[in-house]
Each structure stands twice: as C-alpha cells, then as structure tokens.
Scaffold this motif. Sequence first.
Motif, short mmCIF file in Angstrom:
data_model
loop_
_atom_site.label_atom_id
_atom_site.label_comp_id
_atom_site.label_asym_id
_atom_site.label_seq_id
_atom_site.Cartn_x
_atom_site.Cartn_y
_atom_site.Cartn_z
N GLN A 182 0.87 -1.18 0.00
CA GLN A 182 0.00 0.00 0.00
C GLN A 182 0.89 1.22 0.00
OE1 GLN A 182 -2.75 0.13 3.26
NE2 GLN A 182 -3.76 -1.77 2.67
N THR A 183 0.55 2.18 -0.82
CA THR A 183 1.33 3.40 -0.78
C THR A 183 0.40 4.60 -0.87
OG1 THR A 183 2.70 4.74 -2.24
CG2 THR A 183 2.10 2.58 -3.03
N ALA A 184 0.70 5.61 -0.09
CA ALA A 184 -0.17 6.79 -0.03
C ALA A 184 0.67 8.05 0.03
CB ALA A 184 -1.07 6.72 1.21
N VAL A 185 0.16 9.08 -0.60
CA VAL A 185 0.79 10.40 -0.56
C VAL A 185 -0.27 11.41 -0.15
CG1 VAL A 185 1.96 12.19 -1.91
CG2 VAL A 185 2.39 9.78 -2.43
N ALA A 186 0.06 12.32 0.74
CA ALA A 186 -0.81 13.46 1.05
C ALA A 186 0.08 14.70 1.00
CB ALA A 186 -1.44 13.31 2.44
N LYS A 187 -0.42 15.73 0.35
CA LYS A 187 0.42 16.86 -0.01
C LYS A 187 -0.36 18.16 0.11
CE LYS A 187 3.15 17.38 -4.07
NZ LYS A 187 2.55 18.15 -5.12
N ILE A 188 0.27 19.20 0.61
CA ILE A 188 -0.41 20.49 0.66
C ILE A 188 0.61 21.59 0.36
CG2 ILE A 188 -0.11 20.94 3.15
CD1 ILE A 188 -3.12 21.88 3.06
N ASN A 189 0.12 22.67 -0.25
CA ASN A 189 1.00 23.80 -0.56
C ASN A 189 1.24 24.65 0.68
OD1 ASN A 189 0.52 22.89 -3.12
ND2 ASN A 189 -0.43 24.77 -3.88
N LYS A 190 2.35 25.35 0.68
CA LYS A 190 2.59 26.42 1.65
C LYS A 190 1.40 27.36 1.65
CE LYS A 190 5.86 30.24 2.31
NZ LYS A 190 7.17 30.77 1.90
N TYR A 191 1.08 27.92 2.80
CA TYR A 191 -0.07 28.81 2.93
C TYR A 191 -0.02 29.94 1.90
CZ TYR A 191 -3.47 31.99 4.99
OH TYR A 191 -4.53 32.82 5.18
N ALA A 192 -1.14 30.16 1.22
CA ALA A 192 -1.29 31.25 0.26
C ALA A 192 -0.35 31.13 -0.94
CB ALA A 192 -1.11 32.61 0.94
N THR A 193 0.09 29.91 -1.23
CA THR A 193 0.96 29.69 -2.39
C THR A 193 0.21 28.81 -3.38
OG1 THR A 193 2.87 29.76 -0.95
CG2 THR A 193 3.23 28.82 -3.12
N HIS A 194 0.28 29.19 -4.65
CA HIS A 194 -0.50 28.47 -5.64
C HIS A 194 0.18 27.18 -6.09
CE1 HIS A 194 -3.62 27.93 -8.55
NE2 HIS A 194 -2.74 27.86 -9.52
N GLU A 195 1.53 27.21 -6.18
CA GLU A 195 2.24 26.03 -6.65
C GLU A 195 3.11 25.45 -5.56
OE1 GLU A 195 3.12 25.66 -11.11
OE2 GLU A 195 3.64 27.70 -10.59
N SER A 196 3.15 24.12 -5.49
CA SER A 196 3.96 23.45 -4.49
C SER A 196 5.35 23.20 -5.05
CB SER A 196 3.33 22.11 -4.13
OG SER A 196 4.21 21.38 -3.29
N GLN B 266 14.42 23.65 -3.85
CA GLN B 266 14.89 24.79 -3.05
C GLN B 266 13.90 25.97 -3.16
OE1 GLN B 266 18.96 25.59 -4.19
NE2 GLN B 266 18.72 27.74 -3.71
N ARG B 267 13.68 26.66 -2.07
CA ARG B 267 12.70 27.76 -1.96
C ARG B 267 11.27 27.25 -2.18
NH1 ARG B 267 17.17 30.55 -4.43
NH2 ARG B 267 16.36 30.06 -6.48
N SER B 268 10.34 28.17 -2.52
CA SER B 268 8.95 27.72 -2.74
C SER B 268 8.38 28.42 -3.96
CB SER B 268 8.10 27.99 -1.49
OG SER B 268 8.05 29.37 -1.23
N GLY B 269 7.16 28.05 -4.31
CA GLY B 269 6.50 28.68 -5.46
C GLY B 269 7.00 28.13 -6.78
N ARG B 270 6.88 28.96 -7.83
CA ARG B 270 7.11 28.50 -9.20
C ARG B 270 8.53 27.97 -9.44
NH1 ARG B 270 4.39 29.11 -14.18
NH2 ARG B 270 2.68 29.93 -12.94
N SER B 271 9.55 28.66 -8.90
CA SER B 271 10.92 28.21 -9.18
C SER B 271 11.18 26.86 -8.52
CB SER B 271 11.94 29.25 -8.72
OG SER B 271 12.03 29.27 -7.31
N ALA B 272 10.66 26.68 -7.30
CA ALA B 272 10.84 25.41 -6.59
C ALA B 272 10.12 24.29 -7.33
CB ALA B 272 10.32 25.53 -5.17
N LYS B 273 8.93 24.60 -7.84
CA LYS B 273 8.17 23.61 -8.59
C LYS B 273 8.95 23.16 -9.82
CE LYS B 273 4.92 20.95 -9.59
NZ LYS B 273 4.57 19.90 -8.63
N ALA B 274 9.53 24.12 -10.53
CA ALA B 274 10.29 23.80 -11.74
C ALA B 274 11.46 22.87 -11.40
CB ALA B 274 10.80 25.08 -12.41
N ILE B 275 12.14 23.16 -10.29
CA ILE B 275 13.29 22.33 -9.89
C ILE B 275 12.84 20.92 -9.50
CG2 ILE B 275 15.12 22.03 -8.18
CD1 ILE B 275 15.00 25.21 -7.99
#
Lengths: 238, 238
Positions: free
Chosen positions: A8-22, A44-53
């Motif tokens: 069994q494998t499960a993932v639960a994920k949430i974005n930083k508060y008030a951030t659109h991209e994880s 590294q960091r958060s938002g769009r650049s972190a998502k890209a990485i």
Amino acid sequence: MPLHLEVQTAVAKINKYATHESGDTVEVVERPQGGISLVMADGQRSGRSAKAISNIVVRKAISLLAEGVRDGAAARATHDYLHTQRGGKVSAELTIVSIDLVTQTLVISRNARCPILLRQGEIVRWLDDASEAVGIHRNTKPTITELTLSAAISVIAFTDGVWAAGFRTGVTLDLPALLQHIDPQGDANAALIADAILAEALRLDHNRPHDDASVLVVKVLAVQPPDPVRRLFMRFPI
Amino acid sequence: MPLHLEVQTAVAKINKYATHESGDTVEVVERPQGGISLVMADGQRSGRSAKAISNIVVRKAISLLAEGVRDGAAARATHDYLHTQRGGKVSAELTIVSIDLVTQTLVISRNARCPILLRQGEIVRWLDDASEAVGIHRNTKPTITELTLSAAISVIAFTDGVWAAGFRTGVTLDLPALLQHIDPQGDANAALIADAILAEALRLDHNRPHDDASVLVVKVLAVQPPDPVRRLFMRFPI
C-alpha cells in the motif's frame, strides 16, 4: 497457509499557505521488471521556481527508473544532471522508495536532511545518516537502505514542511508516537496514516503551513484472503 | 459562494485468469504546466509480450506528455514510434485522459475499439466513433473529445477484458445502468465506481477473467468546503 503480501502506498500533499504552486513533487512509476518506485523531491525555496526544480528532478529520476536503471545510479545521475543544468547553484531533496520485485526488496534512497521513519514489526527506527541534497556538491550520492520484502514494514518519508511544522511555536511532531497512536497493530491503511500525519503537521502550523508539506507512506502487509485487484486513487482540488 | 472543483481518478485492474503479468498498463503523469494525464494501454495478446508492448506505449506517451507535448500529438507520436519499432506488426489500444489546467479542459484521446462512457450532469453518452489501435496502419490518429472543466463530469474508460466480460455466457455489462445504480447523484467516490465496475465484469466471467481487465474513472465534481490536500493511494498484491 501461505502468506500473501500487499503493498500500500499513499501520498498526502499540501502547498505552503497562500501559495498556488507546491515546490514538492511526488510521482510514481512502474518498474520495467516488476514493482513500483515513488519519487519525492522538494525543490529549493517555494513557489514557481521550486516547482520547476522539483519537477525536473523527479522527471529525470522517473525516466531513468522506467528504463531499468537501479535506484542508486538513478539518484546519482539525477544529481549530476541538476548539477550540470544549474551549475551547482540549485538544490533539491530527493527520496526514492521502491518495491523491486526482481530483488524482492524494498529500497530507500535518500538525498535529504529530513530523516525517514522505518518500522519493521515492533522495531521503529530513524534513517538519519548524514545525507546531502542533490544539485550542489560534487559526487553527491544517496544513503541507501534495502530490506527484504516481508510483512509488517512501514516507511514514512516526508518533506521539510512536515518535519519543521510548528517550529515557530516550539511544538514539533513526535512521529513515532503519532504512528503508534494511528497504527498500533500495523494494519492501518496507508492513506489513513498519510492523512493523519499531514493533518497533525497542519495543526501544528495552525492550518497555515509555513512550507510545502508532503507525506509519503509505503507499507508491506500480510493480507488474508489475497486480493488480486490492483488499485489506484487520486484526488486533488483544481 | 464560489464553486470548488475536485478531480478524482481511480483505476482498478486485474490480470487474466491464471496469468502472472497483465497486458494492460495504466500510468499517471503530472503535466508540466498543471494538471495530470492518465494513460491506459492494452497490448496485443496477453502475458509477457503484451506487457512489454503496453509498457513501451505508455512509457512513450508519458514521456511526451511530461515534456508538454499536447495529447493528440503524443498519441500520434506514440503510434509512429510503435509502428517504426515493430514494423507495423504489433498493436495496442491507447487511451489518454487529461485534466489540462492551461486550457481548463478535460481531454479524452482514444485509439481503441472499446468505447468510453461519458456522463455530464444527467446526460450519458458513448464515445464510440470509429477509432484504430496504434501500431498497425499508417497515419493512425486518435479520436479526441474535449470538454470544459465543470462540475458533474464522469469519464469511464476500460479495456477489452471489461467490455467483453461475460461474452461466453451471453450476458454482457450494461454500463450505463450500472453507473446509474452505483452513482445515482453523481457524488460517489471514483474508487468505489471503478471497483464496482471491475467487480461486475469479474462476476460475469465467474471470477476467472478471460482477459486482462482495467477500469479507469475520472470525475470532476463540486465540493464544499474545498479540501486543499492532494492525495494518492495505491494498493496491489506482490
């Protein structure tokens, strides 16, 4: 009566508060010779650049694993790729958890400061050997743990946002105690465990997560009778 | 009160009776600009050779989608690739269902004889335009259906093993009636729907599936209050 094993494998994920991209990315791939791999990266960091990485890191690792490259080599190659592409200036934490049906093992490859909690039967231990994020230094390699597939294994991996939840209030997550509370017998559903851990991290951050937060749970458990159906379920807001 | 949309997607899969490997492969990939794609392939014949075919087809489609290639082009390129690799001698049915957050649409690309059931609100219809499997003929292209993302959409795709379940006994699956029964209000969980459809196909085959059978359900539904957590759950026997 033979022992029937289920993964069994499960993932639960949430974005930083008030951030659109994880900045966290988690993906799963079927291994070409049997089994699956879950790849989790925290850019590294958060938002769009972190998502890209985190996205290019996961994509590279997944494509190598899909071609049959072994986990340790995939982690090293992913490091080399990010290091070359970004000149050693950008890092990502990378965790790969695989169920390898060729070797009949569970393989954990960790390039992250966050430790990983491992429970085998009654024994709970932290996988917390010194380990570097990928992308920055030369010759970075993962710390690898390999276990024979057997009943009663739980692996709980997570990103910074879970590990450091509540740090501003000084109350942090006691994961072994929480796991014992949620899953005293080792038979709780992986999705329930992932949800409960993320909910607790959220609670410690007063429902305003200070960072992207992801929990990955992989369990191997004995089931009777065996269930031949393979299942996948995802849900997410849009 | 704004309408909050949630995507749910579920897969239930079983091997042909007494067969170790499934010729069906289903995988999911995150789209680089937002959203996900589910790719399902049914390789010609069954067992190991079918698994190898469905695996390379899904892998090719997934890698293109992960690079941002649009769905129709990914399906065409996957056809060309299989056609070139196997000299036009090997076929696979290929279905791609995407939630595209750039265009805010749900995109269904079908290269299969099996139809797809689509429900929008109260309206149920079959997507059953003539469509060719990939790999055999020149210039094969998918039939594409694109819908604006909105509440109360259900897509139910499946492979031959579901579509032809019970054909030896002359009793076949009445999918619209079954869906109406399982999910009369449109608010049933996607996993429950996929499970119920696979269970019914199994029942029609007297629990000895005559072919690999896979069900893929994608739902878009309104939720109140919104749930910011993204979740994934998988379980399978080993």
